[in-house]
Every structure is written in structure tokens, then in C-alpha cells.
Design a protein around this motif. Sequence first.
Motif, short mmCIF file in Angstrom:
data_model
loop_
_atom_site.label_atom_id
_atom_site.label_comp_id
_atom_site.label_asym_id
_atom_site.label_seq_id
_atom_site.Cartn_x
_atom_site.Cartn_y
_atom_site.Cartn_z
N ASP A 294 0.95 -1.36 -0.29
CA ASP A 294 0.27 0.05 0.25
C ASP A 294 1.07 1.39 -0.28
OD1 ASP A 294 -1.22 2.28 0.85
OD2 ASP A 294 -1.95 1.39 2.76
N ASN B 203 0.15 3.96 0.83
CA ASN B 203 -0.25 5.13 1.78
C ASN B 203 0.29 4.73 2.54
OD1 ASN B 203 -1.99 6.24 0.51
ND2 ASN B 203 -3.40 5.12 0.79
N GLN C 28 -5.10 6.02 13.35
CA GLN C 28 -5.69 7.02 12.58
C GLN C 28 -7.67 5.78 11.90
OE1 GLN C 28 -4.64 6.76 7.61
NE2 GLN C 28 -3.06 5.67 8.44
C1 BGC Z 1 -5.99 3.86 4.49
C2 BGC Z 1 -6.01 3.46 6.28
C3 BGC Z 1 -6.54 1.97 6.26
C4 BGC Z 1 -5.19 1.18 5.98
C5 BGC Z 1 -5.51 -0.53 6.66
C6 BGC Z 1 -4.53 2.42 4.65
O1 BGC Z 1 -4.14 2.91 2.69
O2 BGC Z 1 -5.38 4.60 3.45
O3 BGC Z 1 -6.85 4.62 6.48
O4 BGC Z 1 -6.63 2.01 7.80
O5 BGC Z 1 -5.01 1.38 4.61
O6 BGC Z 1 -6.68 -0.25 5.04
#
Ligand code: BGC
Length: 371
Positions: free
Chosen positions: A171, A173, A282
Amino acid sequence: MKKGFKVISFLFVAFFVVAFLAACNSSSTGGSSKGVSVGIVLPTKDEPRWVQDEQRFKDALADSEYTTEILFSQGSSAKEKENVETLLNKGIDVLIISPHDGEAAGAAVEAAKKDGVTVIAYDRLITNTDAVDYYVTFDSVAVGAAQAQYLVDNTNGSGVPLYLYAGAASDNNAFLFFEGAWSVLQPKIADGTFKIANSSEATALQDKSELTRDEMSKILGQVTTNWDPNEAINKAQTHLTAAGAEMKGDVAILAPNDGTSRSIADTFAADSEISSYIITGQDAEKASIQYIIDGKQSMTVFKDVRTLVKDAMGMAVEILDGKTPETTGTYDNGEIEVKAKQTDVIVVDQANVKEELIDSEYYEASEFTGL
Ligand code: BGC
């Protein structure tokens, strides 16, 4: 300043809702029932975060005849590709997709692009492909920085043991969150405020203020939770077993999201040598809001999914209307600069939980005890 921003965002959101409902009506009055117009693909139903997104999409679509369909990929890139193909067969014009694995999703969105579909990455970027048109997201670097700042502001003294945890390396992120956190933590590690307790890779890199993606990968390799609460528990247990007494006592924990935060918090709380802990999170998941009220989780970063949903649907409507959606910046996905619209985040702890989540009508007071 914050107030002004809220008014502007409200007007912006209101504008899209009106535009969106108008488009819904016009597409239904045309009588051309050509299937689904907007396909939505979300990563998994197993995490409350994404079930919340589904609900917010449904709420936003409740009063319209606009044709959308939401499918879940259940943590599988193969299922995700299948979902995209199902939606392509239903004639979608716009695909809103939050990938399970940002790189593996390339194949699915390339198939969509071949079909002339406009692709909007939702919350998570799709990497190393030119087949993504737009990206609607929260400010993820700011999420990590806010988590780290909370640890800095709420610990005392020096040599505070710091336990680092991160999201899944698949991911994008997870890297943005870690990058944001590192930018705030690194100077505080360098000046002796914190000492890293559970990552030899992070310790080896602790003098570097900025990390490359490869360097972050090395750290994530040791401290990833894979976004899985059970994996988080296992890692935390292993780290606590390995830690000497000097790494116990009053500690700080960077936990990447609420699901992993609750399980890491429970694991630390059960260790008799831990006298206190500050832990981040978060998503403002309901269970974590209760943990915050109960003093078991220190903070969360509230990402108002209503805004993200409205931005994504607003964009989809503009595309369907043949207009060019407004964007506020770009994100490099390794292949192209993807035009992006970004939303701010809010830090929530015991002090403002009621104001930010109840008074804003995100949740109802009756969903919690001890507020
Ligand atoms: C999201 C988070 C989430 C995480 C796990 C990330 O890409 O931005 O909000 O907690 O994935 O699903």
C-alpha cells in the motif's frame, strides 16, 4: 482560518452534491438504462474503515437514481481484477478504485483504460502505470506527521523507548504515513528524546533526515503489520519479549491505524513491565473512539470519509458531464504525475473527541459509553 476552510469545504461539497443530484436526474430522465455508470471497488470488508466508506457512498447515493455498484476485493488482487472486469461488462464510464495492492492493480486499471473508462484512484494510489487519471486522497504524509507530533508532544524526558509499526508495503500510503512520521521523529531520535526499541534497520538509519523508498522498505520489512491486527499482536509480542528492561517503562508507540493500534495497545497493556504507553492511530473507527474515551488508545487521525466520497463522486459526475475535474496538486506514481485532489485530516484525542465526532454528526453519542 480553520473555520474559513470549513465554510469553503462546505460550499464546495454542497456544490458537488447539487451537481451530482442534477446529473443523477438527467441520466435517469434520458431513459437510457445502459447499466452501471460508476463502478466502485474497495479493498476489503474485513476492516471497519472500508465498510465505513461503503456506507458513506450509500448515504451519498441514497436519494438518487444514479447507477453505481460497489464491489469488495477481499484482500486479493485477482478478485480485484475480476471485480473491475465485472463492472466493465456492465458498461461503466468511470471507475473509482482503492487498490488492495497498489502495483498489482495496474493490470486491472489498464484493462479499464482500454475500455475508455476514466480511472479515479481512491485513498490509495495505483503505482507504476499510466492508466490512472485522477487521485482523490487525504493528506497521508500529514497523517504520519500528526501521529509523530502527538508522540513528541505527549512524552516527557529523554531516552523514551519508541516502538515503530507500519502499514502494508503493498500500500503506497504505508510509505507516505511513515515518511511523514519519520520527518518529525528523526530529529527527536537524533537529539536523544526517543530511542528506537524494535527495528535495527531504523536504528541504522537514524541519522538520516530523509529516507529513500528502499530505506523505508527495509524498516517496513521489520515493523509492518500488513494492516492486520493479528500480525500486529504477534509483532508486538515478539518485540516485547526481546526488549530489555531499559526499553520498557513509559513508552511511545507509532501505530499506523486504528485496527492495529487497538491490538498493539492491548498487547502492551498486558505487559507488567510497561508502566504507561502513548499510542497513535488513524481512521476514527468506532471501536477506537471507545478506546480513546476509555484511555486505552491515545489519539486517532480523523479522516472524514464523507468528504472523500463527495470529492470522488463529484469528480465522477464532472467526467460524465464531459468536464475536467478540478484538482489541487499531483502525486508521482512512479510512472506519471497523477492529478490529485487532497483533503485535510484532524487529530482527535480525549480532549476534542466529542466536538469533532459527535457534534459534527459523524457518529451518534449513543454509540459510545462514558463520553
Ligand atoms: C488507508 C487507511 C487504512 C489502511 C488499512 C490505508 O491505505 O488510508 O485509512 O487504515 O489503508 O486499510
